[in-house]
Design a protein around this motif. Structure first.
Motif, short mmCIF file in Angstrom:
data_model
loop_
_atom_site.label_atom_id
_atom_site.label_comp_id
_atom_site.label_asym_id
_atom_site.label_seq_id
_atom_site.Cartn_x
_atom_site.Cartn_y
_atom_site.Cartn_z
N ASN A 406 0.72 -1.19 -0.07
CA ASN A 406 0.23 -0.09 0.12
C ASN A 406 0.81 1.09 0.43
N PRO A 407 1.53 1.58 -0.94
CA PRO A 407 2.41 2.89 -1.39
C PRO A 407 1.56 4.24 -1.37
N ARG A 408 2.19 4.93 -0.45
CA ARG A 408 1.83 6.10 -1.10
C ARG A 408 2.76 6.96 -2.37
N HIS A 409 1.42 8.12 -2.63
CA HIS A 409 2.70 8.90 -3.91
C HIS A 409 2.95 9.99 -3.11
N VAL A 410 4.18 10.59 -3.02
CA VAL A 410 4.46 12.30 -2.79
C VAL A 410 5.40 12.38 -3.16
N ILE A 411 5.42 13.74 -4.26
CA ILE A 411 5.56 14.40 -5.13
C ILE A 411 6.38 16.05 -4.43
N GLN A 412 7.41 15.74 -4.97
CA GLN A 412 8.52 16.85 -4.69
C GLN A 412 8.81 17.96 -5.77
N GLU A 413 9.20 19.30 -5.25
CA GLU A 413 10.28 20.33 -6.37
C GLU A 413 11.78 19.56 -6.65
N THR A 414 12.10 19.85 -7.26
CA THR A 414 13.39 19.20 -7.62
C THR A 414 14.63 20.40 -6.17
N GLY A 415 14.11 20.61 -5.78
CA GLY A 415 15.22 20.64 -4.91
C GLY A 415 15.55 20.12 -3.48
N PRO A 416 13.88 20.06 -2.99
CA PRO A 416 13.87 19.17 -1.90
C PRO A 416 13.76 17.71 -2.28
N TYR A 417 12.90 17.18 -3.28
CA TYR A 417 13.17 16.14 -3.61
C TYR A 417 14.97 16.19 -4.06
N LEU A 418 15.61 16.07 -3.88
CA LEU A 418 17.07 15.52 -4.31
C LEU A 418 17.88 16.17 -2.66
N ALA A 419 17.61 17.12 -2.01
CA ALA A 419 17.86 16.39 -0.77
C ALA A 419 17.07 15.80 0.16
N ASP A 420 16.29 15.69 0.27
CA ASP A 420 15.54 14.13 0.97
C ASP A 420 16.32 13.13 0.50
N LEU A 421 16.91 13.20 -1.09
CA LEU A 421 17.01 11.53 -0.99
C LEU A 421 18.77 11.47 -0.81
N ARG A 422 19.78 12.86 -1.44
CA ARG A 422 20.97 12.75 -0.09
C ARG A 422 20.91 12.54 1.22
N ALA A 423 20.19 12.97 1.98
CA ALA A 423 20.10 13.01 3.03
C ALA A 423 19.20 11.21 3.15
N GLY A 424 18.42 10.79 2.67
CA GLY A 424 17.64 9.15 2.97
C GLY A 424 16.55 9.67 3.96
N ASN A 425 16.10 9.75 3.64
CA ASN A 425 14.79 10.83 4.29
C ASN A 425 14.01 10.31 2.90
N TYR A 426 13.96 9.20 3.02
CA TYR A 426 12.27 8.43 1.29
C TYR A 426 12.57 6.85 2.42
N ASP A 427 11.29 5.85 1.88
CA ASP A 427 11.50 4.65 1.92
C ASP A 427 11.97 4.39 0.66
N VAL A 428 11.66 4.66 -0.69
CA VAL A 428 11.38 4.25 -1.86
C VAL A 428 11.58 4.95 -2.34
N ALA A 429 12.59 5.95 -3.99
CA ALA A 429 12.18 6.75 -4.37
C ALA A 429 11.95 6.38 -5.80
N VAL A 430 11.89 7.43 -6.75
CA VAL A 430 11.74 7.32 -7.83
C VAL A 430 13.00 7.97 -8.26
N ASP A 431 13.74 7.82 -8.87
CA ASP A 431 15.19 8.56 -9.20
C ASP A 431 15.65 8.63 -10.79
N PHE A 432 16.44 8.83 -10.38
CA PHE A 432 17.21 8.83 -12.52
C PHE A 432 18.84 8.68 -12.47
N THR A 433 18.78 8.19 -13.85
CA THR A 433 20.57 7.73 -14.42
C THR A 433 20.40 8.11 -15.60
#
Length: 536
Positions: A406-433
């Protein structure tokens, strides 16, 4: 999954499709007229820069608006990709053993503040990328492990010595993110460039209005005679696909350099007819699913593997390619590229097989083994760029609900989104290469242990992967190198399921014929405004 939820998912995807509706394309035509000086190019950028420092960032949102203020040491020729050509280096030579690269730096190159560039500035910039000081993030540091030292023995010479000969080193050095900064500024504050601009590029910085635009004007003292052709450029920040399409149709902007969906392309072609050109290409980009290995239950390989097994990539490719530029199914290397995994081998990886029912049955078993309860709730963190992040995210949510999650979709602006990914502040993320060159040294660097690759947001440490990366980078035999790359791929995508690709992208760029000197390629990081010009 109940019928009501399926209708909700279908409705969501149809809404996304409606944002980008249509279907067809035109090709290149007629001989190109001679370049003309003058005019301001308006183009669209789908997101705003999280910082202004390309050494730190990995996104087009910094490349497209900010790159025209800078030069590289060497660069890819945008009209003859992947040929590497001089930029601030007027020439170079390589020792017979392939371990020493000596670059001759141009004389008379000025920064926008009027000061002269020397080899000291080149060395300081490359040191920041390859040997960053404490507290400074270098997103591509891991890709330069083969570099032993950088020296500037005189004002016009830079010498780079390698620990081992690397067949792709020159192309790696031509990364469009390797901007050359001013040494004096870096010595005072190595983070100054995160919020300031000072380069030698063809355009000077004029203004940045958040939520509106970024503007540059011609640098009259630019070192390359006759360039740039344009008087200036204006990058318009527009995230909505519908608004982007409307801006191109109206002529408010002439191009969006990243790429449109098939439906957006067709709407533009239908509206503008022979006033528009459409260029298409394969794309060194994909959406990546990143479970946070520092959080339960995703610290368990069984839970991570269950997530990838639940996803029908082949069915997703058929559906999502109709409403987005998502499409090709592939592993760590670009489908259709020189290192692509053959389909028969790809299908043996977890989550890449064609029997989705069997895969989902295995996913449920693994979730039970890992102690993940039916209906387990977690957050999928995603970027607020509608194309292709939102259709990709919606599809993932639907796939995981079919195995009882039962996942919940949380959408963020690029700046906060990347900051949260760098800080490990997420469960699962959609990233890109997204990369600039087909080579394992480039594509695999993101998957190294987190203490070696700042671009690895998943948080795991795997010394076996690190060792395989070194082996393939040193290997001169192409077939043996491929075998090592396949070992790396199996471990990261399947055996340990650390991170895994959803789908790769297909690049589609419609633009007004008024824009000349532009040629689409497999990377949206290589656009070079100094070669572009406008007809009357």
């Amino acid at each position: 999954m109940d019928g009501r939820h399926r209708l909700t998912v279908l409705a969501s995807l149809l809404v996304l499709a409606a944002l980008v509706a249509g279907s067809a394309a035109t090709g290149l035509s007629a001989p190109t007229p001679p370049p003309r000086r003058g005019g301001v190019l308006n183009f669209i950028v789908s997101a705003e820069p999280p910082s202004f420092d390309a050494h730190r960032e990995t996104t087009f949102a910094v490349i497209h608006p900010v790159r025209p203020h800078y030069n590289l040491l060497v660069k890819f020729d945008p009209l003859n990709y992947p040929q590497v050509v001089p930029d601030l280096a007027e020439s170079w030579r390589v020792s017979e053993d392939g371990l020493t690269y000596t670059f001759r730096v141009r004389s008379g190159v000025r920064f926008h503040d009027g000061s002269l560039l020397t080899s000291r500035d080149v060395k300081a910039s490359l040191d920041k990328i390859i040997f960053p000081p404490q507290g400074v993030v270098s997103a591509r540091q891991a890709a330069y492990e083969m570099v032993e030292s950088i020296s500037a023995p005189d004002p016009r010479t830079v010498v780079i010595r390698l620990k081992w000969a690397s067949p792709s080193f020159l192309q790696n050095l031509a990364s469009p993110f390797n901007w050359i900064y001013k040494a004096e500024i870096l010595e005072r504050d190595p983070r100054w460039y995160e919020r300031n601009v000072m380069g030698t590029g063809p355009f000077r910085f004029k203004e940045y209005v958040r939520g509106s635009h970024w503007e540059g004007v011609r640098f009259e003292n630019y070192w390359k005679r006759g360039r740039p052709y344009l008087d200036g450029y204006r990058a318009l920040f527009i995230s909505s696909p519908a608004a982007q399409t409307a801006a191109i149709r109206s002529g408010q902007a002439l191009v969006e350099f990243r790429g449109f969906s098939p439906a957006q392309r067709d709407e533009v072609v239908q509206a503008l007819g022979d006033r528009v050109v459409v260029q298409e290409s394969g794309w060194l980009c994909n959406l990546l699913v990143v479970p946070n290995a520092r959080r339960r239950p995703f610290d368990d390989a069984r839970a991570r593997r269950a997530l990838t097994l639940a996803v029908d990539r082949w069915g997703g490719s058929r559906a999502l390619s109709q409403i987005s530029f998502l499409g090709p199914v592939g592993g760590v290397m670009r489908p259709g590229g020189p290192y692509a995994t053959p389909e028969a081998e790809l299908q043996r990886l977890a989550g890449f097989g064609r029997d989705i029912q069997a895969a989902r049955q295995e996913a449920r078993r693994l979730l039970r083994e890992a102690g993940v309860p039916e209906g387990f709730e977690f957050t999928l963190k995603n970027r607020n760029i509608p194309m292709p992040y939102q259709p990709g995210g919606i599809y993932l949510i639907d796939q995981w609900r079919q195995v009882g999650l039962n996942p919940r979709h949380v959408i963020q602006e690029t700046g906060p989104y990347l900051a949260d990914l760098r800080a490990g502040n997420y469960d699962v993320a959609v990233d890109f290469t997204c990369d600039f060159y087909d080579d394992p040294d480039v594509q695999l660097a993101k998957f190294l242990s987190a203490d070696r690759s700042p671009a690895n947001y998943a948080g795991y440490t795997d010394r076996l992967l690190d060792g395989l990366y070194r082996q393939q980078s040193r290997e001169r035999n192409p077939q043996r190198r491929l075998q090592i790359v396949r070992q790396f791929e199996r471990r990261v995508l399947s055996d340990r399921a650390y991170q895994y690709h959803l789908l790769w992208w297909r690049r589609i760029v419609p633009h007004w014929k008024r824009l000349q000197g532009y040629k689409v390629g497999p990377s949206h990081y290589l656009e070079d405004l100094e070669e572009m010009w406008l007809t009357e």
